[in-house]
Design an enzyme around this catalytic site. Structure first.
Site, PDB file in Angstrom:
ATOM      1  N   SER A  45       7.905 -57.275  43.924  1.00 42.90           N
ATOM      2  CA  SER A  45       7.655 -56.590  42.658  1.00 42.90           C
ATOM      3  C   SER A  45       8.528 -57.081  41.510  1.00 42.90           C
ATOM      4  CB  SER A  45       7.857 -55.081  42.827  1.00 42.90           C
ATOM      5  OG  SER A  45       9.170 -54.790  43.279  1.00 42.90           O
ATOM      6  N   ASP A 271      12.381 -47.558  36.419  1.00 47.78           N
ATOM      7  CA  ASP A 271      12.277 -46.484  37.394  1.00 47.78           C
ATOM      8  C   ASP A 271      13.501 -46.577  38.317  1.00 47.78           C
ATOM      9  OD1 ASP A 271      11.702 -48.627  39.101  1.00 47.78           O
ATOM     10  OD2 ASP A 271       9.541 -48.282  39.021  1.00 47.78           O
ATOM     11  N   HIS A 274      13.261 -50.674  39.690  1.00 49.21           N
ATOM     12  CA  HIS A 274      12.923 -51.846  38.888  1.00 49.21           C
ATOM     13  C   HIS A 274      13.554 -51.796  37.498  1.00 49.21           C
ATOM     14  CE1 HIS A 274       9.549 -51.096  41.734  1.00 49.21           C
ATOM     15  NE2 HIS A 274       9.756 -52.379  41.990  1.00 49.21           N
TER      16      HIS A 274
END
Length: 296
Positions: A45, A271, A274
């Site tokens: 990610s 968040d 990340h």
């Protein structure tokens, strides 16, 4: 402090592969006259720019993409991620996500992104293509002659592995509390990685393998309290309301189960895991001297 502990446990290095003409200078691999035209990306990610299906994870849900491009775009951030900054550094546009390869043909000239959020080198708790499968996708694209041998010789490959393998092992085998033993194991893993990369460079004439110390860049950023804009280096901007909610969660009626800070640019983390766009900008700034040292 809990966030820093999690990073100490889960983070290891990001590998940057360089293909092209190179010379050995002062013990460092440096590139002369090498101008990559394409970037191929593999990983998780931290570098995914839209491969996750829209029905699976929160990167396609509001408020992701709030800062850039202004709506959810599959990036696990409010805006740009590391891939975007590295592409900009070498002077190309961010490569197209693998899942869009057949409908955005004009963007194929910048390379392709095979990274999927939540994945690792091995299988993780998220059912998405791991590193081996991503490489299989890449090989299939080459087999289909989407890119020529000349394209590959003037390309870069970015490989990101930021800890999903570790977190999966902990979730499956217990030992869920982060401690110095796991941190030490992660550090030992990094040492072995450095040795393996040194061996590859000694055995390979036409390619250079370089480790970018992403963990070190994060810690440098925290030490400097982020960029001039960052006011909350360890406090996420988007957080869930309630035990089982997270950024982007909504209830059965569509009511938001999260809150978003007034200034995303003031938070290093978007968040709980990340970085925000501003966070990635700070990390990129910390990595830039290393990139400039290698890429001459």
């Amino acid at each position: 402090m809990d966030t820093i502990k999690a990073l100490l446990f889960s983070f290891f290095h990001l590998l940057f592969f360089l293909s092209g003409q190179q010379q050995q200078v002062l013990g460092h691999r440096q590139l002369y006259g090498f101008r990559p035209t394409k970037l191929f990306v593999f990983g998780d990610s931290y570098v995914d720019t839209g491969n996750i299906p829209k029905s699976v994870l929160g990167s396609w849900k509001e408020p992701y993409g709030l800062t850039f491009p202004g709506k959810p775009a599959g990036r696990f951030s409010d805006g740009r991620v590391l891939t975007d900054y590295l592409a900009r550094f070498v002077g190309i546009k961010s490569p197209i996500a693998y899942r869009w390869r057949k409908i955005a043909l004009k963007n194929l000239k910048y390379g392709m992104n095979f990274a999927f959020g939540g994945t690792g080198v091995f299988d993780t708790l998220v059912v998405n293509p791991n590193m081996t499968t991503q490489i299989d996708f890449f090989q299939q694209v080459i087999k289909e002659a989407v890119y020529s041998p000349a394209d590959l010789k003037s390309s870069l490959a970015l490989v990101s592995a930021a800890g999903n393998d570790y977190s999966t092992y902990v979730a499956v085998n217990g030992s869920a509390e982060c401690n110095e033993t796991e941190n030490s194991l992660s550090g030992f893993h990094n040492l072995l990685l450095q040795q393996a990369v040194a061996k590859l460079n000694n055995e390979t004439k036409d390619s250079a393998f370089v480790i970018l110390d992403l963990f070190g860049a994060f810690m440098t950023t925290f030490k400097n309290k982020g960029s001039s804009k960052t006011e909350n280096p360890l406090m996420p901007c988007c957080v869930g309301i309630g035990k089982d909610s997270s950024c982007g969660s909504v209830d059965d009626n569509g009511v938001k189960l999260y809150t978003v800070c007034a200034k995303p640019e003031a938070s290093f983390f978007w968040d709980g895991v990340h970085p925000s766009q501003e966070g990635w900008q700070s990390v990129y700034s910390a990595l830039k001297p290393k990139l400039q040292q290698i890429y001459c």
